[in-house]
Scaffold this motif. Structure first.
Motif, PDB file in Angstrom:
ATOM      1  N   ASN A 204      -1.170   3.043  88.960  1.00 15.21           N
ATOM      2  CA  ASN A 204      -0.190   3.728  89.148  1.00 15.21           C
ATOM      3  C   ASN A 204       1.322   3.764  88.962  1.00 15.21           C
ATOM      4  OD1 ASN A 204      -2.270   5.185  90.394  1.00 15.21           O
ATOM      5  ND2 ASN A 204      -2.066   4.220  92.832  1.00 15.21           N
ATOM      6  N   ASN A 205       1.516   2.309  88.589  1.00 14.38           N
ATOM      7  CA  ASN A 205       2.617   1.680  88.621  1.00 14.38           C
ATOM      8  C   ASN A 205       2.830   0.150  87.611  1.00 14.38           C
ATOM      9  OD1 ASN A 205       4.094   3.099  90.256  1.00 14.38           O
ATOM     10  ND2 ASN A 205       2.753   2.748  91.545  1.00 14.38           N
ATOM     11  N   LYS A 206       1.794  -0.319  87.872  1.00 17.98           N
ATOM     12  CA  LYS A 206       1.679  -1.456  87.655  1.00 17.98           C
ATOM     13  C   LYS A 206      -0.123  -2.068  86.201  1.00 17.98           C
ATOM     14  CE  LYS A 206       5.208  -3.352  90.362  1.00 17.98           C
ATOM     15  NZ  LYS A 206       5.348  -4.766  91.029  1.00 17.98           N
ATOM     16  N   ALA A 207       0.388  -3.222  85.290  1.00 17.65           N
ATOM     17  CA  ALA A 207      -0.274  -3.084  84.835  1.00 17.65           C
ATOM     18  C   ALA A 207      -1.420  -3.884  85.561  1.00 17.65           C
ATOM     19  CB  ALA A 207      -0.493  -4.371  83.219  1.00 17.65           C
ATOM     20  N   GLU A 208      -0.823  -4.825  86.125  1.00 19.10           N
ATOM     21  CA  GLU A 208      -1.984  -5.821  87.232  1.00 19.10           C
ATOM     22  C   GLU A 208      -3.313  -4.606  87.786  1.00 19.10           C
ATOM     23  OE1 GLU A 208       0.403  -6.317  90.738  1.00 19.10           O
ATOM     24  OE2 GLU A 208       0.826  -7.341  89.713  1.00 19.10           O
ATOM     25  N   LEU A 230      -0.353   7.270  77.169  1.00 16.34           N
ATOM     26  CA  LEU A 230       0.190   7.005  77.847  1.00 16.34           C
ATOM     27  C   LEU A 230       0.172   7.934  78.368  1.00 16.34           C
ATOM     28  CD1 LEU A 230       2.664   4.185  76.248  1.00 16.34           C
ATOM     29  CD2 LEU A 230       0.089   3.749  77.758  1.00 16.34           C
ATOM     30  N   GLY A 231       0.369   7.970  79.913  1.00 16.08           N
ATOM     31  CA  GLY A 231       0.797   9.085  80.831  1.00 16.08           C
ATOM     32  C   GLY A 231       2.148   8.313  81.462  1.00 16.08           C
ATOM     33  N   ASN A 232       3.124   9.660  81.819  1.00 18.01           N
ATOM     34  CA  ASN A 232       4.165   8.739  82.572  1.00 18.01           C
ATOM     35  C   ASN A 232       4.531   7.877  83.216  1.00 18.01           C
ATOM     36  OD1 ASN A 232       2.407  11.268  84.161  1.00 18.01           O
ATOM     37  ND2 ASN A 232       4.311  11.157  85.605  1.00 18.01           N
ATOM     38  N   HIS A 233       3.017   8.051  83.868  1.00 20.00           N
ATOM     39  CA  HIS A 233       2.726   6.775  85.143  1.00 20.00           C
ATOM     40  C   HIS A 233       2.380   5.655  84.556  1.00 20.00           C
ATOM     41  CE1 HIS A 233       3.256   7.972  89.636  1.00 20.00           C
ATOM     42  NE2 HIS A 233       2.718   9.341  88.885  1.00 20.00           N
ATOM     43  N   ASP A 234       2.259   5.270  83.052  1.00 24.50           N
ATOM     44  CA  ASP A 234       2.128   4.136  82.494  1.00 24.50           C
ATOM     45  C   ASP A 234       3.489   3.016  81.954  1.00 24.50           C
ATOM     46  OD1 ASP A 234      -1.028   4.396  82.257  1.00 24.50           O
ATOM     47  OD2 ASP A 234      -0.989   5.427  80.707  1.00 24.50           O
ATOM     48  N   TYR A 235       4.503   3.400  82.163  1.00 24.95           N
ATOM     49  CA  TYR A 235       5.913   2.935  82.069  1.00 24.95           C
ATOM     50  C   TYR A 235       6.136   2.437  82.852  1.00 24.95           C
ATOM     51  CZ  TYR A 235       5.411   6.703  77.914  1.00 24.95           C
ATOM     52  OH  TYR A 235       4.812   7.016  76.530  1.00 24.95           O
ATOM     53  N   GLY A 236       6.161   2.701  83.944  1.00 30.53           N
ATOM     54  CA  GLY A 236       6.160   1.528  85.351  1.00 30.53           C
ATOM     55  C   GLY A 236       8.042   2.310  85.695  1.00 30.53           C
ATOM     56  N   ASN A 250       5.754  -5.841  81.700  1.00 25.86           N
ATOM     57  CA  ASN A 250       4.352  -5.042  82.757  1.00 25.86           C
ATOM     58  C   ASN A 250       3.832  -4.242  81.369  1.00 25.86           C
ATOM     59  OD1 ASN A 250       2.487  -3.931  84.846  1.00 25.86           O
ATOM     60  ND2 ASN A 250       3.820  -1.879  84.471  1.00 25.86           N
ATOM     61  N   LEU A 251       4.448  -3.100  80.139  1.00 21.02           N
ATOM     62  CA  LEU A 251       4.085  -2.173  79.619  1.00 21.02           C
ATOM     63  C   LEU A 251       3.368  -2.814  78.312  1.00 21.02           C
ATOM     64  CD1 LEU A 251       3.575   0.986  78.695  1.00 21.02           C
ATOM     65  CD2 LEU A 251       6.078   0.337  77.800  1.00 21.02           C
ATOM     66  N   ASP A 252       3.888  -3.080  78.402  1.00 25.93           N
ATOM     67  CA  ASP A 252       3.614  -4.802  77.517  1.00 25.93           C
ATOM     68  C   ASP A 252       1.839  -4.661  76.968  1.00 25.93           C
ATOM     69  OD1 ASP A 252       5.297  -3.568  75.240  1.00 25.93           O
ATOM     70  OD2 ASP A 252       6.387  -5.822  75.383  1.00 25.93           O
TER      71      ASP A 252
END
Length: 409
Positions: A204-208, A230-236, A250-252
């Protein structure tokens, strides 16, 4: 603050109007008290979750999603009930005026009629109300395997019968039932496809959010591998970060996690799938969406290492990219795989008869297979859910596509 005040006032007006219908339809006071209590609890929880209860950086947390879901359900019940009663009030207003000006003694509106309409209104309103609650409890995990056979004249012979599984929009931050997700992952593997494609929005927002699920999704397997974008939510982009470096980190982390899971993440890149002496070109673009959505996708860069005459499969998260960019490109993309719309997680689908969702007013291509200019797109309805924590009529999807060589004889 003013928006909250206006919202609460409207909410109470709708509730008061609906309460009159309840009092007309039933003589049991406990029904009124249950309705009042439920309305207050839903409103209070919604206000709390979206103000004082908000956790920094988790704008789409599970508590907030459920608060929103219950609010939508009760508002739907109120609004549908009011639509019926308002029509009755208009009728009574007109007939009262008729009586006043023409002096007739005829009774146009009887208490029995009002009670009958109240019962009908609440009976009809109870259907979407119950459906929305069902969608939150069971509909969101009602996984469906949708199978398609697609024929192409120029499909390389060695890929005749080649099977693809597509999943999209995992949204792992919304999951709340491990057993159901384990079932779905097993269902994907049971398809025994040659290759698996994931078309964006892992979180949704964060890699965690993906960490509790990474090991489970690592069990996905296909002979020719698993490829993702990647989708739009993956970039944070939808949370506030203390620093830009934190957002980049986060993206990395998400990219590294996908690598560790065995996903080959395509970032405006291409690969060749090889079978015997033949090959398919696989192109993956970063997110590109119409309007205010991120436009990191670079189709020309992604396709720079493939040939014009190659058979091409494109992974692009947002179907508006296909409509606005891909169809206008000089290359012919035989099949594009997208997601993003979720089918709005709400609609009516009866195969061969009805296919409708409010999302069609936003996206021309919103679910299933479409063809334009000899090119095809499949818009996956999504694996997970977001915002409203459920699905009604538009079920979570696992797509299985079999490529076939068209017989020209």
């Amino acid at each position: 603050m003013l928006r909250w005040i206006v919202f609460v006032i409207i909410y109470f007006i709708l509730g008061f109007y609906t309460l009159q219908a309840l009092k007309t339809a039933t003589r049991f006071p406990w029904v009124y008290y249950v309705f009042i209590a439920m309305s207050l609890i839903v409103l209070g929880n919604f206000i709390f979750q979206f103000t004082w209860g908000e956790t920094a950086g988790r704008v789409l947390s599970r508590p907030k999603s459920y608060a929103f879901g219950f609010l939508v359900a009760i508002l739907t019940f109120k609004i549908i009930t009011i639509i019926f009663l308002f029509s009755e009030d208009i009728f009574r207003f007109i007939t009262a005026g008729y009586q006043k000006f023409f002096g007739t003694a005829r009774e146009f509106s009887l208490p029995e009629r009002r009670r009958f309409l109240s019962l009908i209104a609440m009976g009809i309103a109870a259907i979407p109300f119950g459906a929305l609650l069902y969608g939150m409890v069971r509909g969101k995990y009602n996984f469906k395997v949708l199978k398609y056979k697609m024929e192409y004249e120029d499909l390389p012979p060695a890929f005749d019968g080649y099977q693809i599984t597509q999943i999209s929009d995992i949204h792992s931050g919304s999951f709340d039932n491990r057993g159901k997700i384990e079932y779905a992952v097993d269902l994907i593997n049971k398809q025994k496809s040659d290759v698996i494609f994931f078309t964006g929005d892992m979180v949704n927002n964060k890699a965690e959010e993906m960490k509790p699920w990474a090991e489970l999704f690592s069990s996905l397997s296909a002979v020719d591998g698993i490829y993702s974008i990647l989708g739009n939510h993956d970039y944070g982009d939808y949370v506030i970060w203390e620093t830009e470096e934190e957002k980049i980190k986060n993206l990395d982390e998400l990219k590294q996690m996908q690598k560790e899971m065995g996903f080959d993440l395509l970032l405006n890149e291409s690969r060749y799938l090889v079978k015997e002496e033949d090959k398919l070109a696989l192109i993956g673009v970063e997110n590109w969406g119409r309007g205010g959505f991120r436009k990191s996708g670079d189709l020309k860069k992604a396709a720079s290492q493939i040939g014009k005459d190659d058979f091409k499969i494109l992974l692009s998260h947002d179907p508006s990219h296909w409509e606005d960019v891909v169809l206008k490109d000089k290359y012919h993309y035989h099949l594009t795989l997208s997601g993003h719309t979720h089918g709005m997680q709400f609609g009516i689908e009866i195969p061969g008869w009805v296919k409708w969702s409010p999302v069609k007013w936003r996206y021309k291509y919103w679910a299933g297979i479409y063809e334009e200019l000899g090119e095809f797109i499949n818009v996956n309805r999504g694996f997970g859910f977001l915002g409203y924590p459920g699905r009604v009529g538009i079920w979570p999807e696992i797509t299985v596509i079999t490529l076939k060589k068209k017989d020209l004889t």
